[in-house]
Design an enzyme around this catalytic site. Structure first.
Site, PDB file in Angstrom:
ATOM      1  N   GLU A 139       0.671  -1.088   0.022  1.00  0.00           N
ATOM      2  CA  GLU A 139      -0.086  -0.086  -0.027  1.00  0.00           C
ATOM      3  C   GLU A 139       0.913   1.174  -0.228  1.00  0.00           C
ATOM      4  OE1 GLU A 139      -3.153   0.219   2.806  1.00  0.00           O
ATOM      5  OE2 GLU A 139      -4.421  -1.321   1.775  1.00  0.00           O
ATOM      6  N   GLU A 142       2.311   1.604  -3.546  1.00  0.00           N
ATOM      7  CA  GLU A 142       1.046   1.997  -4.474  1.00  0.00           C
ATOM      8  C   GLU A 142       0.926   3.542  -4.222  1.00  0.00           C
ATOM      9  OE1 GLU A 142      -2.229  -0.344  -4.160  1.00  0.00           O
ATOM     10  OE2 GLU A 142      -3.195   0.530  -6.092  1.00  0.00           O
ATOM     11  N   CYS A 168      -7.987  -3.144   3.198  1.00  0.00           N
ATOM     12  CA  CYS A 168      -7.712  -4.554   4.009  1.00  0.00           C
ATOM     13  C   CYS A 168      -9.137  -4.878   4.686  1.00  0.00           C
ATOM     14  CB  CYS A 168      -6.698  -4.372   4.822  1.00  0.00           C
ATOM     15  SG  CYS A 168      -6.487  -3.180   5.754  1.00  0.00           S
ATOM     16  N   SER A 188      -6.990   0.694  -2.990  1.00  0.00           N
ATOM     17  CA  SER A 188      -5.935  -0.006  -3.106  1.00  0.00           C
ATOM     18  C   SER A 188      -5.860  -1.374  -3.982  1.00  0.00           C
ATOM     19  CB  SER A 188      -4.935  -0.076  -1.835  1.00  0.00           C
ATOM     20  OG  SER A 188      -3.813  -0.951  -2.036  1.00  0.00           O
ATOM     21  N   LYS A 227     -14.544 -11.387   7.204  1.00  0.00           N
ATOM     22  CA  LYS A 227     -13.598 -12.187   6.704  1.00  0.00           C
ATOM     23  C   LYS A 227     -13.913 -13.465   6.196  1.00  0.00           C
ATOM     24  CE  LYS A 227     -10.049  -9.423   7.415  1.00  0.00           C
ATOM     25  NZ  LYS A 227      -9.104  -8.997   5.957  1.00  0.00           N
ATOM     26  N   GLU A 230     -15.019 -12.639   2.722  1.00  0.00           N
ATOM     27  CA  GLU A 230     -13.817 -12.224   1.885  1.00  0.00           C
ATOM     28  C   GLU A 230     -13.087 -13.727   1.349  1.00  0.00           C
ATOM     29  OE1 GLU A 230     -10.607 -10.508   4.088  1.00  0.00           O
ATOM     30  OE2 GLU A 230      -9.797  -9.498   2.259  1.00  0.00           O
ATOM     31  N   GLU A 235     -12.430 -14.654  -6.070  1.00  0.00           N
ATOM     32  CA  GLU A 235     -10.986 -13.941  -6.751  1.00  0.00           C
ATOM     33  C   GLU A 235      -9.812 -14.779  -6.059  1.00  0.00           C
ATOM     34  OE1 GLU A 235     -13.724 -12.673  -5.691  1.00  0.00           O
ATOM     35  OE2 GLU A 235     -13.806 -10.400  -6.364  1.00  0.00           O
ATOM     36  N   CYS A 384     -10.862  -2.919  14.244  1.00  0.00           N
ATOM     37  CA  CYS A 384     -10.957  -4.503  14.394  1.00  0.00           C
ATOM     38  C   CYS A 384     -11.098  -5.016  15.727  1.00  0.00           C
ATOM     39  CB  CYS A 384      -9.837  -5.360  13.545  1.00  0.00           C
ATOM     40  SG  CYS A 384      -9.634  -5.052  11.904  1.00  0.00           S
TER      41      CYS A 384
HETATM   42  S1  SF4 Z   1     -13.466  -6.293  12.370  1.00  0.00           S
HETATM   43 FE1  SF4 Z   1     -14.654  -4.660  11.192  1.00  0.00          FE
HETATM   44  S2  SF4 Z   1     -12.950  -3.108  10.865  1.00  0.00           S
HETATM   45 FE2  SF4 Z   1     -11.913  -4.896  11.116  1.00  0.00          FE
HETATM   46  S3  SF4 Z   1     -11.595  -5.926   8.960  1.00  0.00           S
HETATM   47 FE3  SF4 Z   1     -13.666  -6.773   9.834  1.00  0.00          FE
HETATM   48  S4  SF4 Z   1     -15.398  -5.346   9.188  1.00  0.00           S
HETATM   49 FE4  SF4 Z   1     -13.319  -4.256   8.875  1.00  0.00          FE
END
Ligand code: SF4
Ligand code: SF4
Ligand code: SF4
Length: 397
Positions: A139, A142, A168, A188, A227, A230, A235, A384
């Site tokens: 990052e 970039e 992220c 990014s 996550k 994700e 991808e 987080c």
């Molecule tokens: S805990 Fe919340 S702030 Fe952290 S990556 Fe997950 S969604 Fe984003």
């Protein structure tokens, strides 16, 4: 792709279950208006077309009527089947885990966490701190490319547009995709630390362990329910396999430890496995808002000036406001002075805590009045450490 991942992509991670009281506590926390209200006191529902899977509603529900999809049984099955089960815990997990088992607030239980993961049967214990360093460098470089392009330096014609957003946080990325696709070129192109290490585990890691990547099962422990979405995205098969097979939350790991009868407080200070387990430590601050920004700025500053950035100058990006901004003046090294005719460059940054607070910034971008270079967005207020996968009570066991 596993069937659980296909289900997550189709229906999302979060559902309202059981007897919803219709109290609206979840509605007040939802940043996207994804919770359908049929009237106070009636059962609510989540619209997967508007949901970013962040779990803020789950944490807010006082009756425990919201849950996230669990991959815990898949992880246990992989361990029982004798696969090479490789695990990576995120920076924000180690402190929350300590608190879940009654330690003083702020205790870093990293060593005990490594020991607990081995007792649970994980074969190899790496650390997302390793790939947090990679994200910082990616990052940071970039951002420099985009700034150099804006200054007209030759060789950067193909760099991206400004401002650059961090990428992220999967809650934020999903928010941008669903509600503001026009600003996707501003995000990014770097993968999150979890996905970078997932790809490394199935390639470089498998090779160095002497294991066929097809026999490696990659697990991430995250403070985050988003996550799970994700990791399920199509991808992320850049290794030729699903880069992260399963995500379990800090909350679920605490439950696994308790269920296995492990006395967490008495565990010895374990070690992480080398190779993909060590990091500079810069990634530790990823857990709080401003952390990603600070770490990437340090890289950019060192590259452009040839000097380290003083702690005092970075204080402006720390704090707790929903939208914070700062300007960092970076002195240019001799080559850049010659190329630009300038002594320094001012980099204007912003930190957004709580994804709904990004709206004024996007309005500025769309109006052509935004003068930020770099913007960090974290879906969860405070970052987080307050993620939707963290233990809900101060001490749950
Ligand atoms: S805990 Fe919340 S702030 Fe952290 S990556 Fe997950 S969604 Fe984003
Ligand atoms: S907070 Fe829980 S009980 Fe209240 S409306 Fe939301 S899901 Fe239902
Ligand atoms: S997971 Fe996040 S976006 Fe989805 S309904 Fe809950 S609070 Fe809203």
């Amino acid at each position: 792709m596993s069937s659980i991942c296909e289900d997550i992509l189709a229906n999302g991670v979060i559902t309202i279950t059981g007897e919803c009281k219709g109290c609206d506590a979840c509605v007040k926390q939802c940043p996207t208006g994804a919770i359908t209200v049929n009237g106070l006191g009636t059962k609510h529902a989540i619209d997967p077309e508007k949901c970013v899977n962040c779990g803020r509603c789950l944490v807010a529900c006082p009756f425990g009527r919201i849950q996230d999809v669990s991959m815990v049984e898949d992880v246990k099955a992989a361990i029982a089947a004798g696969k090479t089960v490789v695990v990576q815990p995120a920076p924000a997990v180690r402190v929350a885990l300590a608190e879940a088992f009654g330690a003083e607030v702020g205790t870093n239980a990293e060593g005990k966490m490594f020991s607990a993961l081995r007792e649970l049967g994980f074969t190899v214990v790496y650390d997302t701190l390793f790939s947090a360093d990679l994200t910082i460098m990616e990052e940071g470089y970039e951002l420099l490319g985009r700034i150099f392009k804006s200054l007209g330096l030759p060789g950067y014609e193909n760099a991206g547009v400004l401002p650059q957003f961090t990428s992220c946080c999967p809650g934020w990325v999903r928010y941008a995709e669903l509600f503001h696709p026009e600003i996707l070129p501003n995000l990014s192109t770097a993968k999150s630390p979890m996905m970078m290490l997932g790809a490394l585990i199935k390639t470089y890691g498998a090779k160095n362990l002497g294991v066929n990547p097809a026999d490696v099962y990659s697990v991430a422990i995250m403070p985050c329910t988003a996550k799970k979405f994700e990791a399920s995205r199509p991808e992320f098969i850049s290794s030729g396999y699903q880069d992260v097979d399963a995500v379990i939350t800090t909350r679920e790991l605490a439950e696994m430890i308790a269920e296995a009868g492990i006395d967490f407080a008495s565990l010895p200070e374990g070690e992480v496995d080398k190779l993909l387990g060590t990091g500079s430590g810069a990634g530790v601050i990823f857990g709080a808002t401003g952390g990603v920004m600070e770490a990437a700025l340090r890289t950019a500053y060192a590259v452009v000036s040839g000097e380290e950035l003083a702690v005092l100058e970075i204080d402006a990006v720390r704090g707790e406001g929903a939208l914070r901004e700062a300007t960092i003046t970076i002195p240019l090294n001799a080559d850049l002075k010659a190329a630009t005719g300038a002594e320094s460059v001012d980099v204007k940054v912003a930190i957004v805590s709580g994804v709904e607070n990004v709206e004024p910034v996007i309005e500025q971008i769309n109006a052509g009045t935004c003068d930020y270079h770099f913007i960090e967005v974290m879906n969860c207020p405070g970052g987080c450490i307050n993620g939707g996968g963290q233990p809900i009570e101060h001490s749950i066991f």
